[in-house]
Motif scaffolding. Structure first.
Motif, PDB file in Angstrom:
ATOM      1  N   PHE A  52       0.839  -1.192   0.000  1.00  0.00           N
ATOM      2  CA  PHE A  52       0.000   0.000   0.000  1.00  0.00           C
ATOM      3  C   PHE A  52       0.873   1.241   0.000  1.00  0.00           C
ATOM      4  CE2 PHE A  52      -3.295  -2.899   1.331  1.00  0.00           C
ATOM      5  CZ  PHE A  52      -4.417  -2.355   0.730  1.00  0.00           C
ATOM      6  N   ASP A  53       0.484   2.233  -0.806  1.00  0.00           N
ATOM      7  CA  ASP A  53       1.149   3.530  -0.845  1.00  0.00           C
ATOM      8  C   ASP A  53       0.061   4.588  -0.970  1.00  0.00           C
ATOM      9  OD1 ASP A  53       3.213   5.427  -0.949  1.00  0.00           O
ATOM     10  OD2 ASP A  53       3.228   5.391  -3.149  1.00  0.00           O
ATOM     11  N   LYS A  54      -0.087   5.414   0.074  1.00  0.00           N
ATOM     12  CA  LYS A  54      -1.086   6.489   0.105  1.00  0.00           C
ATOM     13  C   LYS A  54      -2.494   5.953  -0.133  1.00  0.00           C
ATOM     14  CE  LYS A  54       2.337   9.757  -1.479  1.00  0.00           C
ATOM     15  NZ  LYS A  54       2.851  10.498  -2.607  1.00  0.00           N
ATOM     16  N   GLY A  55      -2.801   4.815   0.472  1.00  0.00           N
ATOM     17  CA  GLY A  55      -4.132   4.246   0.376  1.00  0.00           C
ATOM     18  C   GLY A  55      -4.430   3.507  -0.913  1.00  0.00           C
ATOM     19  N   GLU A  56      -3.441   3.356  -1.795  1.00  0.00           N
ATOM     20  CA  GLU A  56      -3.632   2.646  -3.050  1.00  0.00           C
ATOM     21  C   GLU A  56      -2.815   1.363  -3.029  1.00  0.00           C
ATOM     22  OE1 GLU A  56      -2.258   5.573  -5.820  1.00  0.00           O
ATOM     23  OE2 GLU A  56      -4.230   6.474  -6.025  1.00  0.00           O
ATOM     24  N   TRP A  58      -0.522  -1.397  -4.828  1.00  0.00           N
ATOM     25  CA  TRP A  58       0.413  -1.518  -5.937  1.00  0.00           C
ATOM     26  C   TRP A  58       0.989  -2.919  -5.944  1.00  0.00           C
ATOM     27  CZ3 TRP A  58       1.801   2.658  -9.178  1.00  0.00           C
ATOM     28  CH2 TRP A  58       1.221   3.872  -8.846  1.00  0.00           C
ATOM     29  N   LYS A  82      -0.302  -0.152 -10.547  1.00  0.00           N
ATOM     30  CA  LYS A  82      -1.412   0.093  -9.632  1.00  0.00           C
ATOM     31  C   LYS A  82      -2.512  -0.935  -9.861  1.00  0.00           C
ATOM     32  CE  LYS A  82      -4.617   3.768  -8.364  1.00  0.00           C
ATOM     33  NZ  LYS A  82      -5.007   5.138  -8.669  1.00  0.00           N
ATOM     34  N   GLN A  94      -6.095  -3.539   3.828  1.00  0.00           N
ATOM     35  CA  GLN A  94      -5.161  -2.726   4.606  1.00  0.00           C
ATOM     36  C   GLN A  94      -5.228  -3.096   6.094  1.00  0.00           C
ATOM     37  OE1 GLN A  94      -5.593   1.382   3.620  1.00  0.00           O
ATOM     38  NE2 GLN A  94      -3.423   1.767   3.895  1.00  0.00           N
TER      39      GLN A  94
END
Length: 154
Positions: A52-56, A58, A82, A94
């Motif tokens: 996860f990176d900034k809620g997205e 990948w 993504k 998450q």
């Protein structure tokens, strides 16, 4: 219209190294030359994992070979891509990843009936060495049983 070639690229290592608890089908953001390489069957998912990176979400480690007839606009083969899931699914993943020992692994890359690339991701728990031995024993036993049944039918 001609019959599409069935594309089903698997991460065989993931099912050996991890116990898969739950699976989701996610869309993947690709460039034009990437989808052409996937349709040609030139992709590999070995050692792919998600983060996860900034809620997205990948995925890293997916190798999509450069397109043979690509120009200077060809893609980087091992770039992070993504994944597209609903907000509810992302929140659930998450929260689950915050638990100790859980990770999200890429399991399979395929083209759906509309020709869109999809990735099956799974919430996974790592296996210990003795679990892997048990997994191999169970697979061998299952294979021998299937072989015996096949020979018995003849």
């Amino acid at each position: 219209m001609s019959e599409q070639k069935k594309i089903n690229i698997r991460n065989k290592r993931a099912t050996f190294d991890f116990e898969i608890l739950e699976e989701w089908v996610a869309g993947i953001v690709l460039l034009g030359t990437e989808i052409k390489s996937i349709r040609a069957g030139k992709a590999s998912m070995t050692d792919s994992f998600c983060y996860f990176d900034k809620g997205e979400l990948w995925i890293r480690g997916v190798n999509i070979a450069e397109y043979d007839w690509g120009t200077c606009n060809n893609h980087a083969p091992r770039r992070d891509r993504k994944l597209l899931l609903t907000g509810r699914e992302l929140m659930k993943l998450q929260r689950a990843m915050q638990d100790k020992g859980l990770t999200v692994a890429g399991l399979r890359l395929f083209l759906n009936e509309r020709g869109l690339a999809k990735v099956v991701v799974g919430l996974a728990r790592g296996r210990k060495a003795y679990d892997k031995r048990e997994y191999l024993k169970a697979n061998d036993a299952r294979r021998e049983m299937d072989q015996a049944m096949k020979n018995h039918r003849r």
